[in-house]
Design a protein around this motif. Structure first.
Motif, PDB file in Angstrom:
ATOM      1  N   VAL A   1       0.844  -1.192   0.000  1.00 22.61           N
ATOM      2  CA  VAL A   1       0.000   0.000   0.000  1.00 22.61           C
ATOM      3  C   VAL A   1       0.882   1.245   0.000  1.00 22.61           C
ATOM      4  O   VAL A   1       0.645   2.201  -0.738  1.00 22.61           O
ATOM      5  N   ALA A   2       1.947   1.184   0.841  1.00 20.06           N
ATOM      6  CA  ALA A   2       2.757   2.382   1.058  1.00 20.06           C
ATOM      7  C   ALA A   2       3.535   2.794  -0.176  1.00 20.06           C
ATOM      8  O   ALA A   2       3.843   3.976  -0.354  1.00 20.06           O
ATOM      9  N   THR A   3       3.883   1.847  -1.035  1.00 20.73           N
ATOM     10  CA  THR A   3       4.711   2.206  -2.181  1.00 20.73           C
ATOM     11  C   THR A   3       3.874   2.512  -3.413  1.00 20.73           C
ATOM     12  O   THR A   3       4.412   2.670  -4.504  1.00 20.73           O
ATOM     13  N   ASN A   4       2.558   2.593  -3.230  1.00 19.68           N
ATOM     14  CA  ASN A   4       1.693   2.866  -4.372  1.00 19.68           C
ATOM     15  C   ASN A   4       1.666   4.368  -4.656  1.00 19.68           C
ATOM     16  O   ASN A   4       1.225   5.156  -3.832  1.00 19.68           O
ATOM     17  N   LEU A   5       2.150   4.744  -5.840  1.00 17.45           N
ATOM     18  CA  LEU A   5       2.233   6.163  -6.188  1.00 17.45           C
ATOM     19  C   LEU A   5       0.855   6.812  -6.274  1.00 17.45           C
ATOM     20  O   LEU A   5       0.696   7.989  -5.965  1.00 17.45           O
ATOM     21  N   ASP A   6      -0.162   6.021  -6.676  1.00 20.50           N
ATOM     22  CA  ASP A   6      -1.495   6.596  -6.841  1.00 20.50           C
ATOM     23  C   ASP A   6      -2.049   7.134  -5.524  1.00 20.50           C
ATOM     24  O   ASP A   6      -2.891   8.029  -5.523  1.00 20.50           O
ATOM     25  N   TYR A   7      -1.591   6.556  -4.426  1.00 22.15           N
ATOM     26  CA  TYR A   7      -2.103   7.004  -3.126  1.00 22.15           C
ATOM     27  C   TYR A   7      -1.175   8.018  -2.487  1.00 22.15           C
ATOM     28  O   TYR A   7      -1.276   8.316  -1.304  1.00 22.15           O
ATOM     29  N   GLY A   8      -0.200   8.510  -3.221  1.00 24.01           N
ATOM     30  CA  GLY A   8       0.712   9.522  -2.679  1.00 24.01           C
ATOM     31  C   GLY A   8       1.671   8.947  -1.661  1.00 24.01           C
ATOM     32  O   GLY A   8       2.004   9.609  -0.684  1.00 24.01           O
ATOM     33  N   LEU A   9       2.153   7.739  -1.876  1.00 20.92           N
ATOM     34  CA  LEU A   9       3.138   7.077  -1.009  1.00 20.92           C
ATOM     35  C   LEU A   9       2.820   7.218   0.479  1.00 20.92           C
ATOM     36  O   LEU A   9       3.540   7.874   1.221  1.00 20.92           O
ATOM     37  N   PRO A  10       1.715   6.627   0.935  1.00 23.54           N
ATOM     38  CA  PRO A  10       1.309   6.854   2.341  1.00 23.54           C
ATOM     39  C   PRO A  10       2.095   6.013   3.346  1.00 23.54           C
ATOM     40  O   PRO A  10       1.533   5.173   4.038  1.00 23.54           O
ATOM     41  N   PHE A  11       3.429   6.243   3.438  1.00 26.27           N
ATOM     42  CA  PHE A  11       4.251   5.459   4.365  1.00 26.27           C
ATOM     43  C   PHE A  11       3.806   5.641   5.808  1.00 26.27           C
ATOM     44  O   PHE A  11       3.582   4.682   6.530  1.00 26.27           O
ATOM     45  N   ILE A  12       3.701   6.909   6.199  1.00 29.36           N
ATOM     46  CA  ILE A  12       3.395   7.181   7.607  1.00 29.36           C
ATOM     47  C   ILE A  12       1.989   6.715   7.972  1.00 29.36           C
ATOM     48  O   ILE A  12       1.818   6.044   8.995  1.00 29.36           O
ATOM     49  N   PRO A  13       0.963   6.998   7.150  1.00 26.09           N
ATOM     50  CA  PRO A  13      -0.355   6.436   7.471  1.00 26.09           C
ATOM     51  C   PRO A  13      -0.321   4.912   7.611  1.00 26.09           C
ATOM     52  O   PRO A  13      -0.954   4.368   8.516  1.00 26.09           O
ATOM     53  N   VAL A  14       0.424   4.252   6.735  1.00 26.27           N
ATOM     54  CA  VAL A  14       0.493   2.792   6.828  1.00 26.27           C
ATOM     55  C   VAL A  14       1.107   2.371   8.154  1.00 26.27           C
ATOM     56  O   VAL A  14       0.587   1.496   8.856  1.00 26.27           O
ATOM     57  N   VAL A  15       2.215   3.042   8.531  1.00 25.85           N
ATOM     58  CA  VAL A  15       2.834   2.710   9.819  1.00 25.85           C
ATOM     59  C   VAL A  15       1.856   2.979  10.946  1.00 25.85           C
ATOM     60  O   VAL A  15       1.739   2.189  11.882  1.00 25.85           O
ATOM     61  N   MET A  16       1.104   4.082  10.838  1.00 28.93           N
ATOM     62  CA  MET A  16       0.152   4.420  11.895  1.00 28.93           C
ATOM     63  C   MET A  16      -0.973   3.404  11.974  1.00 28.93           C
ATOM     64  O   MET A  16      -1.608   3.259  13.019  1.00 28.93           O
ATOM     65  N   VAL A  17      -1.239   2.706  10.874  1.00 31.79           N
ATOM     66  CA  VAL A  17      -2.310   1.703  10.915  1.00 31.79           C
ATOM     67  C   VAL A  17      -1.771   0.356  11.389  1.00 31.79           C
ATOM     68  O   VAL A  17      -2.368  -0.287  12.257  1.00 31.79           O
ATOM     69  N   ILE A  18      -0.626  -0.080  10.832  1.00 36.63           N
ATOM     70  CA  ILE A  18      -0.211  -1.444  11.157  1.00 36.63           C
ATOM     71  C   ILE A  18       0.553  -1.546  12.470  1.00 36.63           C
ATOM     72  O   ILE A  18       0.482  -2.568  13.139  1.00 36.63           O
ATOM     73  N   ALA A  19       1.258  -0.476  12.870  1.00 34.83           N
ATOM     74  CA  ALA A  19       2.030  -0.567  14.114  1.00 34.83           C
ATOM     75  C   ALA A  19       1.135  -0.872  15.318  1.00 34.83           C
ATOM     76  O   ALA A  19       1.451  -1.772  16.092  1.00 34.83           O
ATOM     77  N   PRO A  20       0.008  -0.151  15.502  1.00 28.77           N
ATOM     78  CA  PRO A  20      -0.823  -0.476  16.671  1.00 28.77           C
ATOM     79  C   PRO A  20      -1.300  -1.915  16.664  1.00 28.77           C
ATOM     80  O   PRO A  20      -1.416  -2.531  17.730  1.00 28.77           O
ATOM     81  N   VAL A  21      -1.587  -2.463  15.476  1.00 27.82           N
ATOM     82  CA  VAL A  21      -2.065  -3.846  15.431  1.00 27.82           C
ATOM     83  C   VAL A  21      -0.968  -4.797  15.898  1.00 27.82           C
ATOM     84  O   VAL A  21      -1.189  -5.658  16.763  1.00 27.82           O
ATOM     85  N   TYR A  22       0.244  -4.605  15.315  1.00 30.30           N
ATOM     86  CA  TYR A  22       1.372  -5.448  15.715  1.00 30.30           C
ATOM     87  C   TYR A  22       1.643  -5.324  17.219  1.00 30.30           C
ATOM     88  O   TYR A  22       1.745  -6.317  17.943  1.00 30.30           O
ATOM     89  N   ILE A  23       1.780  -4.060  17.660  1.00 24.93           N
ATOM     90  CA  ILE A  23       2.134  -3.829  19.056  1.00 24.93           C
ATOM     91  C   ILE A  23       1.045  -4.370  19.970  1.00 24.93           C
ATOM     92  O   ILE A  23       1.330  -4.980  21.003  1.00 24.93           O
ATOM     93  N   GLY A  24      -0.224  -4.189  19.551  1.00 19.30           N
ATOM     94  CA  GLY A  24      -1.323  -4.675  20.360  1.00 19.30           C
ATOM     95  C   GLY A  24      -1.275  -6.188  20.522  1.00 19.30           C
ATOM     96  O   GLY A  24      -1.418  -6.717  21.629  1.00 19.30           O
TER      97      GLY A  24
END
Lengths: 214, 293
Positions: free
Chosen positions: B246-269
């Motif tokens: 998802v993060a490397t998709n140019l069409d979405y404006g490279l949402p690296f930080i949003p992706v981290v903000m979504v998956i990190a809580p799941v992993y950490i949780g």
């Protein structure tokens, strides 16, 4: 055998890369870890909470995710640093949580009377911790710190996948050059064994050196 | 520290360890007295200063996030698409699948290796020791890459094999330590009753050892869960890998930080839940041990 002799330079570079990465991250992790441990035992509540949050979050974060966030995320943030620095940041912060827990457990082994005596001499919290308790905790902290440092050396392998020159990453160059892949890995394994065994040797010596009959 | 201390305050502090957060209060008493009025005021001042610093750091991060446009709609929109949600959920499923496989297999491998290390036959013991020590000294990633690159398996097999070899070896040590932690009299009594070695193990030592081992086992499973994210490096389609797609998709404006903000809580949780289980087991085991002994 000739995989090693013909690619001595590549292996040496990778080996040095791993050693350097481990050493620099270890310094960061130790400084940060002791600081966070001091926060966790301090009488000031916000600092205790900060220490607890720091440790609990970092201990439960997969290191790959942390690398992903630091190496690929921070540049989006306008923070551009060399990959090596990013790797040190990720490894150092991650390991600091484990260092903190080791130090905190060590602080608990120091008899209460030591702290009480220090305070009755009029020492402040910082003096009690820095001059009396930590030096005594140091001794019992050496073995767990040793295993933390070995874990750090092993974890540094992940940095190879994030554009840092280190030992495991050398397999890519060598397999492109068409060398026997099994032997490539055998020598990488030997390299890691040398590093982890020397760390445990150093910590074993330190343990012996500061061993005092109580 | 200020000298005069009110009586009742000390009493409650020293009584409390019995009930809650034993270690914390014990430490507190080792390093500082219950603060008097002046120390309390000073601590409050330090606390406010620390809060200001932390708030400043958080505010700076927040400012940076807004400044670099991380909350822009086009970066968050992808998460509302069915396809992206499916991709992430599939990734999460793969992560959990790899974790369960690795957990089960490493428990099995750990049992075998521990049995080997506790064997009466010297050759078996040495072999098991060599295997355990070797795999414990190797980075997991070396094993995963070895299986993936040299044996040319698919990523899932490589990941599970690597995790199993490493965690199995660590668990073998946990099992061995747990069996050794059972008081020697238990083993001697069992032998005196005429039990065979297998019987002593399965009826006497292991049931008692499991209680002390359980927290360590669960903590090691947390490590296995965290390490499933290494699958990302060998392009196993797990959670982090899905995030990267998802993060490397140019069409979405490279949402690296949003992706981290979504998956990190799941992993950490997930990891925190498992760590919490380990802590709970540890506390429970310790309490019952105290009442019985």
């Amino acid at each position: 055998m000739n995989v090693l002799t013909e690619n001595w330079d590549t292996y040496w570079e990778g080996f040095l890369g791993t050693v350097k990465l481990t050493a620099v991250s270890a310094v960061l992790a130790l400084l940060l870890g002791v600081f966070v441990a001091a926060c966790r035992v301090s009488p000031v509540k916000p600092m205790r909470v900060f220490g607890g949050v720091w440790v609990n979050i970092l201990r439960n974060t997969p290191l790959t995710l942390l690398f992903f966030a630091v190496v690929l995320g921070l540049p989006r943030f306008g923070v551009v640093l060399p990959f090596f620095t990013f790797a040190v940041l990720a490894l150092g912060c991650y390991t600091s949580a484990f260092v903190c827990e080791a130090v905190r457990a060590g602080i608990n082994t120091v008899p209460t009377g030591q702290g009480e005596a220090a305070r009755s001499l009029g020492m402040t919290f910082g003096q009690t911790l820095g001059l009396i308790v930590l030096p005594q905790a140091f001794r019992s902290v050496i073995p767990p710190l040793g295993s933390t440092m070995i874990a750090l050396a092993k974890n540094s392998a992940i940095a190879g996948a994030f554009s840092v020159v280190e030992l495991l990453g050398t397999y890519r160059t060598l397999s492109e050059l068409g060398f026997n892949i099994v032997w490539t890995f055998v020598w990488i394994a030997v390299g890691y064994l040398i590093i982890t065994l020397s760390i445990s040797l150093v910590f074993g010596l330190m343990e012996k050196h500061w061993e005092v009959a109580r | 520290m200020t000298g005069p201390v009110t009586g009742p305050a000390t009493a409650t502090v020293t009584l409390e360890p019995e009930r809650k957060g034993k270690a914390k209060v014990e430490q507190a008493s080792a390093l500082y007295d219950p603060p008097g009025p002046r120390a309390l005021a000073r601590h409050r001042l330090y606390g406010i200063l620390a809060l200001v610093v932390f708030a400043g750091i958080l505010a700076w991060i927040g400012y940076k996030l807004v400044d670099t446009g991380q909350f822009a709609a086009d970066k968050w929109n992808p998460f509302t698409y069915q396809g992206i949600q499916d991709l992430l959920l599939r990734g999460l499923g793969n992560t959990l699948r790899a974790f369960v496989w690795a957990a089960v297999l490493s428990l099995a491998l750990g049992t075998v290796l521990a049995a080997g290390r506790l064997s009466d036959h010297r050759v078996v013991r040495w072999a098991a020791t060599a295997v355990v020590e070797f795999f414990r000294a190797m980075p997991v990633l070396v094993m995963i890459f070895f299986v993936f690159v040299a044996l040319k398996t698919e990523p899932r097999v490589a990941l599970i094999t690597g995790l199993t070899l490493y965690n199995g070896s660590v668990l073998a040590e946990v099992f061995r330590a747990g069996v050794h932690a059972v008081p020697r009299g238990q083993r001697e009594a069992a032998y005196a009753l005429g039990m065979r070695k297998t019987q002593v193990m399965t009826y006497v030592l292991i049931p008692q050892g499991v209680r002390t081992m359980l927290p360590a086992i669960v903590s090691q499973l947390v490590v296995a869960l965290k390490d499933t994210s290494l699958g990302y490096l060998i392009s196993y389609e797990e959670f982090l890998y899905a995030g990267k797609q998802v993060a490397t998709n140019l069409d979405y404006g490279l949402p690296f930080i949003p992706v981290v903000m979504v998956i990190a809580p799941v992993y950490i949780g997930m990891c925190m839940l498992l760590s919490g289980l380990a802590t709970w087991l540890d506390r429970r085991g310790r309490r019952s041990a105290r009442t019985s002994g």
